[in-house]
Scaffold this active site. Structure first.
Site, PDB file in Angstrom:
ATOM      1  N   ASP A  34       0.819  -1.226   0.000  1.00 35.58           N
ATOM      2  CA  ASP A  34       0.000   0.000   0.000  1.00 35.58           C
ATOM      3  C   ASP A  34       0.852   1.276   0.000  1.00 35.58           C
ATOM      4  O   ASP A  34       0.324   2.375   0.108  1.00 35.58           O
ATOM      5  CB  ASP A  34      -0.937   0.007   1.209  1.00 35.58           C
ATOM      6  N   GLU A  36       3.205   2.103   2.281  1.00 31.57           N
ATOM      7  CA  GLU A  36       3.794   2.446   3.582  1.00 31.57           C
ATOM      8  C   GLU A  36       5.230   1.946   3.652  1.00 31.57           C
ATOM      9  O   GLU A  36       5.591   0.945   3.032  1.00 31.57           O
ATOM     10  CB  GLU A  36       2.955   1.836   4.717  1.00 31.57           C
ATOM     11  N   HIS A 127      17.665  27.203   3.959  1.00 28.59           N
ATOM     12  CA  HIS A 127      17.184  28.325   3.161  1.00 28.59           C
ATOM     13  C   HIS A 127      17.118  29.602   4.016  1.00 28.59           C
ATOM     14  O   HIS A 127      17.427  30.702   3.539  1.00 28.59           O
ATOM     15  CB  HIS A 127      15.818  28.003   2.568  1.00 28.59           C
ATOM     16  N   ASP A 166      19.024  37.432  -5.500  1.00 33.16           N
ATOM     17  CA  ASP A 166      17.869  38.158  -4.953  1.00 33.16           C
ATOM     18  C   ASP A 166      18.284  38.837  -3.654  1.00 33.16           C
ATOM     19  O   ASP A 166      19.348  38.575  -3.101  1.00 33.16           O
ATOM     20  CB  ASP A 166      16.648  37.233  -4.754  1.00 33.16           C
ATOM     21  N   LYS A 190      14.950  41.105  -7.790  1.00 34.72           N
ATOM     22  CA  LYS A 190      14.037  40.127  -8.396  1.00 34.72           C
ATOM     23  C   LYS A 190      12.639  40.305  -7.819  1.00 34.72           C
ATOM     24  O   LYS A 190      12.481  40.441  -6.620  1.00 34.72           O
ATOM     25  CB  LYS A 190      14.558  38.718  -8.081  1.00 34.72           C
ATOM     26  N   GLY A 222      15.835  26.343 -11.688  1.00 32.55           N
ATOM     27  CA  GLY A 222      16.865  27.085 -12.418  1.00 32.55           C
ATOM     28  C   GLY A 222      16.380  28.437 -12.921  1.00 32.55           C
ATOM     29  O   GLY A 222      17.142  29.180 -13.531  1.00 32.55           O
TER      30      GLY A 222
HETATM   31  C1  R5P Z   1      14.844  31.615  -3.242  1.00 31.91           C
HETATM   32  O1  R5P Z   1      14.617  32.385  -2.344  1.00 31.91           O
HETATM   33  C2  R5P Z   1      15.955  30.611  -3.221  1.00 31.91           C
HETATM   34  O2  R5P Z   1      17.113  31.087  -2.574  1.00 31.91           O
HETATM   35  C3  R5P Z   1      16.306  30.184  -4.631  1.00 31.91           C
HETATM   36  O3  R5P Z   1      16.737  31.328  -5.342  1.00 31.91           O
HETATM   37  C4  R5P Z   1      15.116  29.594  -5.319  1.00 31.91           C
HETATM   38  O4  R5P Z   1      14.443  28.701  -4.493  1.00 31.91           O
HETATM   39  C5  R5P Z   1      15.564  28.892  -6.577  1.00 31.91           C
HETATM   40  O5  R5P Z   1      14.425  28.384  -7.220  1.00 31.91           O
HETATM   41  P1  R5P Z   1      14.365  28.287  -8.799  1.00 31.91           P
HETATM   42  O6  R5P Z   1      15.650  27.614  -9.229  1.00 31.91           O
HETATM   43  O7  R5P Z   1      13.145  27.466  -9.064  1.00 31.91           O
HETATM   44  O8  R5P Z   1      14.247  29.670  -9.335  1.00 31.91           O
END
Ligand code: R5P
EC number: 2.7.6.1
Length: 288
Positions: A34, A36, A127, A166, A190, A222
């Site tokens: 199933d 699990e 992150h 960013d 961004k 990406g």
């Molecule tokens: C965003 O805040 C993260 O640091 C990465 O820039 C982001 O998660 C990358 O995601 P993607 O490659 O889909 O743009």
């Protein structure tokens, strides 16, 4: 001390074991009809310090659940201490509410790991560093940057500018720049309109004629890094390198990364990269 591997990145676990001069512990993992999951540790770990290596990468739900089951099995086997080694901490991007009625999954995952019985967690390049505070148990936050920086330094690149793709990544990029002989910093402004869709507006800083090194914690689709590279090329950057600890590589990352925008895309092996996702500009460094 005992070391066990989940199924998400056995090769990395083997490299860690080799580095420590020990074997991975025997463990049965199987799946019931199933769907699990089942885990059984195949030796006594009573009174042992147990380390479980399991990046929570795709399929993230399965790998997270497997980790929880491994932790639970170790606790019930009377391990003295259980450390969850999570090179890639999945669900980290929802680290706060950005709109009403959302979940904070990074905290939910922290609750699950703690409740399962982990005494300690080790994770790489979260992150958001504040995720450490979502745990009330000791937390080691380690970085892929020493490995990435060693590699970049060995290339003896000139006229460098380190670029954050960013605003959220500025502290990370600044730390990188400092270690690269105080290279100048540029920031890409961004604006994101939807999940996994990046829109780049402009570059803050001078990149003309320079070798730009884009630094991020992860490359998922990406979109962010490719849009950044495109803009840097338009602004006159001579060469563009991308550096990230976590190669999540959800489609269409490989197409975007191999389209000629980058001299090299430098990542680590926190997440396994299948042969089919490898391309000539990709450099994979080990964090073992
Ligand atoms: C965003 O805040 C993260 O640091 C990465 O820039 C982001 O998660 C990358 O995601 P993607 O490659 O889909 O743009």
């Amino acid at each position: 001390l005992r070391l066990f591997s989940g199924s998400s990145n056995v090769q990395l676990s083997q490299e860690v074991a080799r580095y420590l001069g020990m074997d991975l512990g025997p463990m049965i993992r199987k799946r019931f009809a199933d769907g699990e999951l089942y885990v059984q540790i195949q030796e006594s770990i009573r009174g042992c310090d147990v380390y479980l290596i399991q990046p929570c990468c795709q399929p993230v739900n399965d790998h997270l659940m497997e980790l929880l089951i491994m932790v639970d099995a170790c606790r019930r086997a009377s391990a003295r201490q259980v450390t969850a080694v999570i090179p890639y901490y999945g669900y980290a991007r929802a680290d706060r509410k950005t709109a009403g009625r959302e979940s904070i999954t990074a905290k939910l995952v922290a609750n699950l790991i703690t409740q399962a019985g982990a005494n300690r967690v080790l994770a790489m390049d979260l992150h958001a560093a504040q995720i450490q505070g979502y745990f009330d148990i000791p937390f080691d936050h380690v970085y892929g940057s020493p490995v990435l920086l060693d590699y970049l330094t060995s290339k003896q690149l000139h006229d460098l500018v380190v670029v954050s793709p960013d605003v959220g990544g500025v502290a990370r990029a600044r730390a990188f720049a400092k270690k690269l002989n105080d290279a100048p910093l540029a920031i890409i402004d961004k604006r994101r309109q939807a999940h996994n869709v990046a829109e780049v507006l402009n570059v803050i800083g001078d990149v003309k004629g320079k070798t730009a090194v884009l630094v991020d914690d992860m490359i998922d689709t990406g979109g962010t890094i490719a849009a950044g590279a495109k803009l840097l090329r338009e602004e006159g950057a001579r060469q563009v390198y991308a550096c990230a600890t976590h190669a999540v590589f959800s489609p269409p990352a490989v197409e975007r990364l191999s389209s000629g925008l980058f001299e090299e895309v430098i990542v680590t092996n926190t997440i396994p990269i299948p042969e089919s996702d490898r391309f000539p500009q990709l450099v994979v460094l080990s964090v073992a």
